[in-house]
Write a protein that holds these residues in place. Sequence first.
Motif, mmCIF file in Angstrom:
data_model
loop_
_atom_site.group_PDB
_atom_site.id
_atom_site.type_symbol
_atom_site.label_atom_id
_atom_site.label_comp_id
_atom_site.label_asym_id
_atom_site.label_seq_id
_atom_site.Cartn_x
_atom_site.Cartn_y
_atom_site.Cartn_z
ATOM 1 N N GLY A 13 34.265 33.186 46.573
ATOM 2 C CA GLY A 13 34.664 34.387 45.614
ATOM 3 C C GLY A 13 33.464 35.259 45.277
ATOM 4 O O GLY A 13 32.248 35.547 46.129
ATOM 5 N N GLY A 14 33.356 35.919 44.153
ATOM 6 C CA GLY A 14 32.400 36.887 43.829
ATOM 7 C C GLY A 14 30.676 36.485 43.557
ATOM 8 O O GLY A 14 30.170 37.297 44.028
ATOM 9 N N LEU A 15 30.783 35.406 43.339
ATOM 10 C CA LEU A 15 29.338 34.865 43.442
ATOM 11 C C LEU A 15 28.740 35.063 44.554
ATOM 12 O O LEU A 15 27.286 35.534 44.484
ATOM 13 N N ALA A 16 29.147 34.691 45.764
ATOM 14 C CA ALA A 16 28.366 34.832 47.009
ATOM 15 C C ALA A 16 27.925 36.095 47.258
ATOM 16 O O ALA A 16 26.948 36.510 47.775
ATOM 17 N N ASP A 17 29.016 37.339 46.921
ATOM 18 C CA ASP A 17 28.439 38.786 46.980
ATOM 19 C C ASP A 17 27.656 39.168 46.054
ATOM 20 O O ASP A 17 26.588 39.772 46.336
ATOM 21 N N ALA A 18 27.745 38.627 44.731
ATOM 22 C CA ALA A 18 26.602 39.044 43.879
ATOM 23 C C ALA A 18 25.393 38.534 44.241
ATOM 24 O O ALA A 18 24.535 39.152 43.963
ATOM 25 N N VAL A 19 25.259 37.472 44.557
ATOM 26 C CA VAL A 19 23.632 36.621 44.938
ATOM 27 C C VAL A 19 23.362 37.522 46.094
ATOM 28 O O VAL A 19 22.116 37.957 46.061
ATOM 29 N N ALA A 20 23.821 37.972 47.418
ATOM 30 C CA ALA A 20 23.638 38.553 48.176
ATOM 31 C C ALA A 20 23.232 39.935 47.976
ATOM 32 O O ALA A 20 22.043 40.482 48.194
ATOM 33 N N GLY A 21 24.050 40.469 47.152
ATOM 34 C CA GLY A 21 23.838 42.107 46.678
ATOM 35 C C GLY A 21 22.270 41.980 45.826
ATOM 36 O O GLY A 21 21.725 43.064 46.044
ATOM 37 N N LEU A 22 22.225 41.211 44.660
ATOM 38 C CA LEU A 22 21.331 41.331 43.700
ATOM 39 C C LEU A 22 20.110 41.258 44.504
ATOM 40 O O LEU A 22 19.021 41.566 44.245
ATOM 41 N N SER A 23 20.131 40.163 45.439
ATOM 42 C CA SER A 23 18.730 39.579 46.123
ATOM 43 C C SER A 23 18.252 41.064 47.131
ATOM 44 O O SER A 23 17.021 41.219 46.982
ATOM 45 N N GLN A 24 19.050 41.605 47.467
ATOM 46 C CA GLN A 24 18.866 43.042 48.404
ATOM 47 C C GLN A 24 18.199 43.987 47.416
ATOM 48 O O GLN A 24 17.467 44.746 47.655
ATOM 49 N N ALA A 25 19.247 44.138 46.287
ATOM 50 C CA ALA A 25 18.411 45.394 45.058
ATOM 51 C C ALA A 25 17.168 45.012 44.860
ATOM 52 O O ALA A 25 16.287 45.878 44.692
ATOM 53 N N LEU A 26 16.812 43.703 44.597
ATOM 54 C CA LEU A 26 15.502 43.173 43.947
ATOM 55 C C LEU A 26 14.635 43.463 44.990
ATOM 56 O O LEU A 26 13.352 43.698 44.907
ATOM 57 N N TRP A 127 6.972 29.878 41.526
ATOM 58 C CA TRP A 127 7.752 31.080 41.462
ATOM 59 C C TRP A 127 7.603 31.688 39.689
ATOM 60 O O TRP A 127 7.638 30.590 38.682
ATOM 61 N N ASP A 128 7.792 32.771 39.603
ATOM 62 C CA ASP A 128 8.073 33.175 38.210
ATOM 63 C C ASP A 128 9.329 33.121 37.583
ATOM 64 O O ASP A 128 9.376 32.951 36.174
ATOM 65 N N ILE A 129 10.378 33.028 38.397
ATOM 66 C CA ILE A 129 11.813 32.969 37.886
ATOM 67 C C ILE A 129 12.763 32.247 38.738
ATOM 68 O O ILE A 129 12.506 32.357 39.816
ATOM 69 N N LEU A 130 13.386 31.106 38.208
ATOM 70 C CA LEU A 130 14.054 30.452 39.242
ATOM 71 C C LEU A 130 15.454 30.965 38.470
ATOM 72 O O LEU A 130 16.151 30.724 37.360
ATOM 73 N N HIS A 131 16.342 31.711 39.155
ATOM 74 C CA HIS A 131 17.541 32.392 38.776
ATOM 75 C C HIS A 131 18.909 31.375 39.249
ATOM 76 O O HIS A 131 19.082 31.406 40.753
ATOM 77 N N CYS A 132 19.368 30.507 38.379
ATOM 78 C CA CYS A 132 20.251 29.675 38.799
ATOM 79 C C CYS A 132 21.814 30.154 38.468
ATOM 80 O O CYS A 132 22.019 30.814 37.602
ATOM 81 N N ASN A 133 22.747 29.946 39.493
ATOM 82 C CA ASN A 133 23.873 30.620 39.477
ATOM 83 C C ASN A 133 25.040 29.360 39.396
ATOM 84 O O ASN A 133 25.320 28.718 40.277
ATOM 85 N N ASP A 134 25.869 29.552 38.239
ATOM 86 C CA ASP A 134 27.205 28.656 38.169
ATOM 87 C C ASP A 134 26.815 27.230 37.729
ATOM 88 O O ASP A 134 25.544 26.921 38.071
ATOM 89 N N TRP A 135 27.751 26.376 37.596
ATOM 90 C CA TRP A 135 27.457 24.952 37.296
ATOM 91 C C TRP A 135 26.695 24.209 38.355
ATOM 92 O O TRP A 135 26.134 23.373 38.229
ATOM 93 N N GLN A 136 26.930 24.606 39.697
ATOM 94 C CA GLN A 136 26.372 23.901 40.755
ATOM 95 C C GLN A 136 24.782 23.798 40.908
ATOM 96 O O GLN A 136 24.468 22.886 41.472
ATOM 97 N N SER A 137 24.264 24.712 40.159
ATOM 98 C CA SER A 137 22.915 24.876 40.342
ATOM 99 C C SER A 137 22.325 24.828 38.815
ATOM 100 O O SER A 137 21.142 24.786 38.613
ATOM 101 N N ALA A 138 22.973 24.590 37.979
ATOM 102 C CA ALA A 138 22.542 24.447 36.384
ATOM 103 C C ALA A 138 21.337 23.413 36.233
ATOM 104 O O ALA A 138 20.521 23.695 35.561
ATOM 105 N N LEU A 139 21.596 22.243 36.876
ATOM 106 C CA LEU A 139 20.525 21.192 36.717
ATOM 107 C C LEU A 139 19.309 21.571 36.984
ATOM 108 O O LEU A 139 18.298 20.870 36.604
ATOM 109 N N VAL A 140 18.968 22.591 38.135
ATOM 110 C CA VAL A 140 17.612 22.862 38.346
ATOM 111 C C VAL A 140 16.751 23.255 37.361
ATOM 112 O O VAL A 140 15.458 23.057 36.855
ATOM 113 N N ALA A 141 17.295 23.889 36.309
ATOM 114 C CA ALA A 141 16.781 24.384 35.091
ATOM 115 C C ALA A 141 16.216 23.269 34.249
ATOM 116 O O ALA A 141 15.283 23.124 33.432
ATOM 117 N N VAL A 142 17.095 21.956 34.189
ATOM 118 C CA VAL A 142 16.878 21.147 33.398
ATOM 119 C C VAL A 142 15.556 20.277 34.116
ATOM 120 O O VAL A 142 14.675 19.934 33.449
#
Length: 142
Positions: A13-26, A127-142
Amino acid sequence: MIASEIAPLAKTGGLADAVAGLSQALIALGVKVSLVMPAYQEGLRAGVPCQPAGIKIGVDMGGKTKHAGVWEARLGGNVPVYLIRADNYFLSDGLYGTGSGDYPDNAERFIFFSKVAHQLASRTGPWDILHCNDWQSALVAV
């Protein structure tokens, strides 16, 4: 950026496109960005060259140490993508399940992914920021 899917390696779905696009923009703004995702069968066959990064990580999963290798690819020639390779968790036909439903071990799969991604960030950072996306990576922040 840590996500369960990143285009063109794996997409439902859209998550894959959003992460790829945001990374390129950054990157275009001069921000150093690395991506982390599972090494799914789909991603390993996506036609994006990837190779072992020479990193092995072991994490505790209920009193047992489970291991992953880390592979590396590049998106757009300039965005490093670390693929968490643990075939018993991620080398299946679908990302999250089959046409019959979700994989019954999805919680365990993504707890493992989050733990390995956290250890990988610790080894490759700081790293200055860990940007976690959706529930599958949420526990990284914990």
